[in-house]
Design a protein around this motif. Structure first.
Motif, short mmCIF file in Angstrom:
data_model
loop_
_atom_site.label_atom_id
_atom_site.label_comp_id
_atom_site.label_asym_id
_atom_site.label_seq_id
_atom_site.Cartn_x
_atom_site.Cartn_y
_atom_site.Cartn_z
N MET A 1 0.53 -1.14 -0.26
CA MET A 1 0.07 -0.05 -0.20
C MET A 1 1.17 1.50 0.19
O MET A 1 2.03 1.28 0.70
N SER A 2 0.73 2.33 -0.69
CA SER A 2 1.73 3.47 -0.85
C SER A 2 1.09 4.18 0.40
O SER A 2 -0.07 4.19 0.71
N LYS A 3 2.27 4.65 0.95
CA LYS A 3 2.38 5.48 1.92
C LYS A 3 4.10 6.48 1.97
O LYS A 3 4.76 6.41 1.52
N LEU A 4 3.97 7.29 3.57
CA LEU A 4 4.91 8.06 2.87
C LEU A 4 5.14 7.69 4.95
O LEU A 4 4.82 7.34 5.69
N TYR A 5 6.10 7.07 5.10
CA TYR A 5 7.33 6.38 6.11
C TYR A 5 8.18 8.05 6.53
O TYR A 5 8.79 8.44 5.58
N LEU A 6 8.53 8.08 8.35
CA LEU A 6 8.96 9.51 8.45
C LEU A 6 9.63 8.06 8.94
O LEU A 6 9.14 7.55 10.49
N VAL A 7 11.08 7.97 9.17
CA VAL A 7 11.43 7.20 9.69
C VAL A 7 12.76 7.95 10.43
O VAL A 7 14.08 8.40 9.65
N PRO A 8 13.49 7.87 11.32
CA PRO A 8 14.66 8.02 12.88
C PRO A 8 15.32 7.77 11.83
O PRO A 8 15.34 6.46 11.95
N THR A 96 4.78 15.87 5.07
CA THR A 96 3.98 15.60 6.22
C THR A 96 2.12 16.25 6.02
O THR A 96 1.12 14.92 5.88
N ARG A 97 2.55 17.41 6.02
CA ARG A 97 0.91 18.12 6.60
C ARG A 97 0.36 17.97 5.08
O ARG A 97 -0.50 17.83 4.45
N ALA A 98 1.43 18.23 3.83
CA ALA A 98 0.67 17.57 2.34
C ALA A 98 0.20 16.41 2.14
O ALA A 98 -1.14 16.24 1.93
N CYS A 99 0.85 15.57 2.82
CA CYS A 99 0.00 14.05 2.29
C CYS A 99 -1.25 14.09 3.39
O CYS A 99 -2.03 12.93 3.06
N VAL A 100 -0.85 14.55 4.66
CA VAL A 100 -2.76 14.62 5.05
C VAL A 100 -3.77 15.13 4.96
O VAL A 100 -4.48 14.86 4.69
N GLU A 101 -3.43 16.49 4.36
CA GLU A 101 -5.18 17.22 3.73
C GLU A 101 -4.57 15.80 2.04
O GLU A 101 -5.86 16.99 1.32
N ALA A 102 -3.91 15.48 1.74
CA ALA A 102 -4.14 14.81 0.23
C ALA A 102 -4.46 13.33 0.76
O ALA A 102 -5.42 12.42 -0.15
N ASP A 103 -5.39 12.86 2.16
CA ASP A 103 -6.06 11.61 2.46
C ASP A 103 -4.69 10.81 1.90
O ASP A 103 -4.46 9.72 2.25
N ILE A 104 -3.65 11.04 1.96
CA ILE A 104 -2.33 10.02 2.34
C ILE A 104 -2.19 9.20 3.47
O ILE A 104 -1.77 10.53 4.15
N GLU A 105 -1.98 7.72 3.49
CA GLU A 105 -1.29 7.61 4.86
C GLU A 105 0.07 7.86 5.38
O GLU A 105 0.86 7.71 4.24
N VAL A 106 0.31 8.22 6.41
CA VAL A 106 1.37 8.75 6.77
C VAL A 106 1.83 8.17 8.62
O VAL A 106 0.90 7.95 8.62
N ASP A 107 3.14 7.19 8.44
CA ASP A 107 3.11 6.43 9.25
C ASP A 107 4.43 6.81 9.59
O ASP A 107 5.60 6.43 9.45
N CYS A 108 4.75 7.38 11.15
CA CYS A 108 6.11 7.98 11.86
C CYS A 108 6.43 6.61 12.65
O CYS A 108 5.98 6.22 13.76
N LEU A 109 7.69 6.29 12.47
CA LEU A 109 8.14 5.15 13.11
C LEU A 109 8.46 5.70 14.92
O LEU A 109 9.14 7.65 14.06
N PRO A 110 8.54 5.02 15.77
CA PRO A 110 9.08 5.62 16.87
C PRO A 110 10.80 5.67 16.83
O PRO A 110 11.56 4.55 16.08
N GLY A 111 11.48 6.25 17.77
CA GLY A 111 13.20 6.28 16.92
C GLY A 111 13.86 7.43 18.06
O GLY A 111 13.37 8.30 18.23
#
Length: 224
Positions: A1-8, A96-111
């Motif tokens: 599934m397409s999404k944005l990951y924020l990876v520490p 992140t804001r742009a993805c949220v506004e576009a209804d794209i799933e954002v997943d920020c990993l802990p780290g």
């Protein structure tokens, strides 16, 4: 599934990567890196061969729309900064804001995030705290200090080594000579240290021993 990951990524010690972060970076279609040269060393260390693209404060306004369209087209994209968690005093917020506004799933990993160990190591109250990040360099700096004079929560401030002495002097000027201060430097690295004391004592320490490396300052709040 397409999404944005924020990876520490590690703030110093390369062993501070999580198994999940390594897997995500290997599986992603593209890695957005603040500095591809810096991130290249990390990716080489963990044998990650995913393609990288520069994404930093000087070009993120121009690249966000293109990245959003690529994710909408089905790609999985991971965003990393040079060290720590993206969007915490680093690039990542706009995307992140742009993805949220576009209804794209954002997943920020802990780290890794520098201010957490610095806060805990300080020994100051951490049930309530305020994160200031980098203070204004010139315009707005005095206004910010005046606003913080009455702050009763523990304050977290990022600072560069060549500005530390000046900032400690401002603490004395605006908060008083006896305000408790803790300075953590080079967290997780070989020469890691934490210096605690009053603003005057910490200033004296670093006046005699000029600081180097990444710095997080923890300032005790005003006593009630």
């Amino acid at each position: 599934m397409s999404k944005l990951y924020l990876v520490p990524t590690p703030i110093g010690n390369l062993e501070d990567m999580t198994f999940r972060a390594i897997r995500i970076l290997k599986e992603a279609d593209l890695i957005l890196a603040e500095d591809t040269r810096t991130s290249g060393k990390l990716l080489k260390y963990y044998e990650i061969g995913t393609q990288m693209m520069s994404h930093h404060m000087h070009n993120e306004h121009q690249t966000v729309d293109t990245i959003v369209k690529r994710i909408q087209a089905g790609e999985v994209i991971a965003c990393i900064s040079d060290a720590g968690t993206p969007a915490i005093s680093d690039p990542g917020f706009l995307l992140t804001r742009a993805c949220v506004e576009a209804d794209i799933e954002v997943d920020c990993l802990p780290g890794a995030t520098a201010f957490v160990p610095a806060l805990v190591n300080s020994g100051f109250p951490n049930d309530k705290f305020i994160f200031e990040g980098f203070l204004p360099v010139k315009k707005g700096r005095q206004t910010r200090f005046l606003a913080l004079q009455e702050e009763t929560r523990t304050m977290i401030i990022y600072e560069s080594p060549h500005k530390l002495i000046k900032t400690l002097g401002h603490f004395i000027e605006y908060f008083g000579a006896n305000r408790p201060v803790s300075v953590s430097r080079e967290i997780t690295k070989l020469h890691e240290e934490t210096v605690r004391g009053t603003a005057t004592e910490v200033l004296a320490h670093y006046t005699n021993k000029p600081p180097k490396g990444e710095i997080v300052i923890i300032v005790g709040g005003k006593s009630k």
